[in-house]
Design an enzyme around this catalytic site. Sequence first.
Site, short mmCIF file in Angstrom:
data_model
loop_
_atom_site.label_atom_id
_atom_site.label_comp_id
_atom_site.label_asym_id
_atom_site.label_seq_id
_atom_site.Cartn_x
_atom_site.Cartn_y
_atom_site.Cartn_z
N CYS A 410 -4.79 -9.29 -2.58
CA CYS A 410 -5.79 -8.20 -2.68
C CYS A 410 -6.29 -7.18 -4.21
O CYS A 410 -5.90 -8.26 -5.09
CB CYS A 410 -4.47 -6.77 -2.33
N HIS A 611 -0.55 1.96 -2.93
CA HIS A 611 -0.22 1.58 -4.75
C HIS A 611 -1.23 1.90 -5.31
O HIS A 611 -2.94 1.65 -5.04
CB HIS A 611 0.48 0.25 -5.17
#
Length: 692
Positions: A410, A611
């Site tokens: 990611c 995040h």
Amino acid sequence: MATETVAKPRTSARVGVQKFGTFLSGMIMPNIGAFIAWGLITALFIEKGWIPVAELGGFGTNAEGEPNGGIVGPMVTYLLPILIAYTGGRMVYDVRGGVVGAIATMGVIAGTDSPMFIGAMIMGPLGAWTMKQIDRLWDGKIRPGFEMLVNNFSAGIWGAVLALGGFYGLSYVVKWFTDRAGEVVEFLVNNGLLPLTSIFIEPAKVLFLNNAINHGVLTPLGIQQSLEQGKSILFLLEANPGPGLGILLAYMFFGRGAARASAPGAAIIHFLGGIHEIYFPYVLMKPILILAAIGGGMAGIATLSITNAGLVAPAAPGSIIAVLAQTARDSYLGVILAVIIATAVSFLIASVILRTSKNTGEDDLSAATSRMEAMKGKKSSVSSALTGDQAGAQAGTVLTRPVRNIVFACDAGMGSSAMGASVLRNKIKAAGFPDVKVTNSAIANLNDTFDVVVTHQDLTERAQPRTASAVHYSVDNFMNSPRYDEIVDLVRTSDSEGVASDAGTTAEATAGAQPTAAASSAAATHGAHAAEPASAVDGKAADGQAGEGKGVLLRESVVLNGTATDRDAAIDEAGKLLLDRGAVDVSYVHAMHEREESVSTYMGSFLAIPHGTNDAKEHINHSAVSIIRYPEGIDWGGKQVKFVVGVAGLNNEHLHILSSIAKIFTNKAQVAQLEEANSVDEVLELFGKVNA
């Protein structure tokens, strides 16, 4: 799309030589720029160069009567071997291995007056490997605060020991081997036998065995010869583009179907781009065409021998442009004639073979390309030029080995990828494959050493160029994507095919898998982490790694009734809990929004884990996780979310909690318990049960 896995019977000897050659190539190829620089300086400034300059070329004396040192000699004596050693050491044990390997190689260099390329290719990896074994002796036994002291002194001491060993031992062994190999080459040249080397070199190229010969023997000997004579014929034994060009020209005139149609483009890529592997499938379609390559190679080498022509440095890639750029000043006629004659001879032999052979059904370029990729062991970067983009998209990445290394990638490498990796890891273990390594990583830290790469569908295009030989799977739900079952099937199928002794079968991966168009340990996978326990729930540190009050998940970071009504407000609410704990600064919260704008952190099962971006890690003070429940749910980019988990992670301290969250949210009964929890203690207790 379909992802094809081909299990190809391969002899262990050939595979071993291929791997050895690939390893040697991995040490040389990253440093080709340095070789080119040395070659250009040599061609220009040595005494026989285009622009002789005594101070640079290292000939003659200065005003004080002292010999000129120049830069040609130091570059080939010190710079190039040390670069090779460092690269080889880094391949084995990352930067630490590279440093130790370079130190060790200095002893070999100083122990002889000959360029120590072979010594560097031995000492670099050897120093790194031995350092890796030594580090294992005290792994996990060093007291906190002494790691840097032990690491630096152990590397320095062992590097010094290896340098002394190289100086007093290995340098003499390598010098003896180099002298004997040089005598063999001299014998072949003096007796007119050098063209016979094409009998071995040309078939070796098609079988991807040439790297072991070229980078292991010819390049080191060629550099030694070039240093002494100003040029070397050895650099063109394998790099001459003529034999391959002749075969492709024959297909242009006398080929059939797709082979004839694709030959002109392949010829351009081969001759100008220097990618010789593009003509290998044409030979594999009709293996007898290897006679054309051998004939062309022998004719080219004979021409070079007669004209006494050569190159000053390696020509890589084997493009006519690179060949001419490295040609010695007095060798242009001989080199150009060698290429032309090699092309003509290869063309004539291949034309006769193609004209006289019948179409027996073997002229299948796609099948030959697949065989070539199977022998190579990974997807060819130029295969789409042969089979077309559509064929490449349908065929997918060719795997010739069991799946052993899977990575979730990611943007930041610490949130969604960590949870997805945990879910898939559990599935693969449950399927009976505990040895398959499943890690997570930031896309920026990916390298082409993974068998399977899993990314969010919006990130696949960014990951593909970094992992061209891997099978790619795109998902939009990290918690319970159906792609996971397909990956497990791929692992199972490839494992069974890897054990089988006969022809391969095909494993289908459906629409979510995105195959690419086009080989490391944890030390080389920067930022990739396995979900190992590093910190405990509710502030109790695991193994002393987290300080008092610095546990990853604390009770004050759990909110049962969030107040936010939309996605952005929920991110702010989760970020504020991290801020209140001093885990991050306000810039990290801004980065959480930035991350969400680029790729959604929705995981499925009513869960989102916002995040920060990869660049925002500098704004994290310590690892922390916040959990907020929204009983009524909020809209998250068109998906309903009831649980928001804010994540700030350094190293791998937060991954234990994310692993626990992943286990819970793949279990509908436990998700129901979370929805019905009436106190923070119930939430923490549930995580405790999972951890237990």
